[in-house]
Design a protein around this motif. Structure first.
Motif, PDB file in Angstrom:
ATOM      1  N   CYS A  29       0.834  -1.202   0.000  1.00 47.40           N
ATOM      2  CA  CYS A  29       0.000   0.000   0.000  1.00 47.40           C
ATOM      3  C   CYS A  29       0.871   1.255   0.000  1.00 47.40           C
ATOM      4  N   LYS A  30       0.253   2.388  -0.242  1.00 43.18           N
ATOM      5  CA  LYS A  30       0.972   3.668  -0.180  1.00 43.18           C
ATOM      6  C   LYS A  30       1.605   3.853   1.199  1.00 43.18           C
ATOM      7  N   GLU A  31       0.842   3.546   2.235  1.00 42.44           N
ATOM      8  CA  GLU A  31       1.352   3.584   3.617  1.00 42.44           C
ATOM      9  C   GLU A  31       1.313   2.154   4.143  1.00 42.44           C
ATOM     10  N   SER A  32       2.405   1.420   3.938  1.00 39.70           N
ATOM     11  CA  SER A  32       2.417   0.018   4.351  1.00 39.70           C
ATOM     12  C   SER A  32       2.205  -0.100   5.854  1.00 39.70           C
ATOM     13  N   HIS A  33       1.491  -1.153   6.241  1.00 38.72           N
ATOM     14  CA  HIS A  33       1.196  -1.392   7.644  1.00 38.72           C
ATOM     15  C   HIS A  33       0.861  -2.860   7.853  1.00 38.72           C
ATOM     16  N   ILE A  34       0.843  -3.267   9.100  1.00 40.69           N
ATOM     17  CA  ILE A  34       0.452  -4.621   9.474  1.00 40.69           C
ATOM     18  C   ILE A  34      -0.597  -4.509  10.569  1.00 40.69           C
ATOM     19  N   CYS A  35      -1.710  -5.223  10.392  1.00 43.95           N
ATOM     20  CA  CYS A  35      -2.754  -5.264  11.407  1.00 43.95           C
ATOM     21  C   CYS A  35      -2.602  -6.543  12.217  1.00 43.95           C
TER      22      CYS A  35
END
Length: 69
Positions: A36-42
């Motif tokens: 994603c544009k702002e990579s993250h992990i949930c």
């Protein structure tokens, strides 16, 4: 009154390393959004959701306690 769920956003220096700790040591389930544009992990466990974001710094500064006058 009881708390039924909790959602938090944590900026961390290394989201993959942090996610591995939460999964292996604390029993969370991880869902990665790395493209994603702002990579993250949930991270999910019971009624808890933690969102790990890549921090722009390597270390969180210690805050000095200041007395309120």
């Amino acid at each position: 009154m009881s708390i039924r769920g909790l959602s938090c956003i944590f900026p961390v220096p290394d989201i993959k390393k942090t996610a591995r700790f939460y999964v292996s040591d604390l029993g969370f389930r991880a869902v990665e959004y790395l493209d994603c544009k702002e990579s993250h992990i949930c991270l999910y466990r019971d009624d808890i959701e933690i969102i790990l974001l890549e921090a722009s710094i390597d270390k969180v500064r210690d805050c000095e306690k200041k007395s309120v006058k």
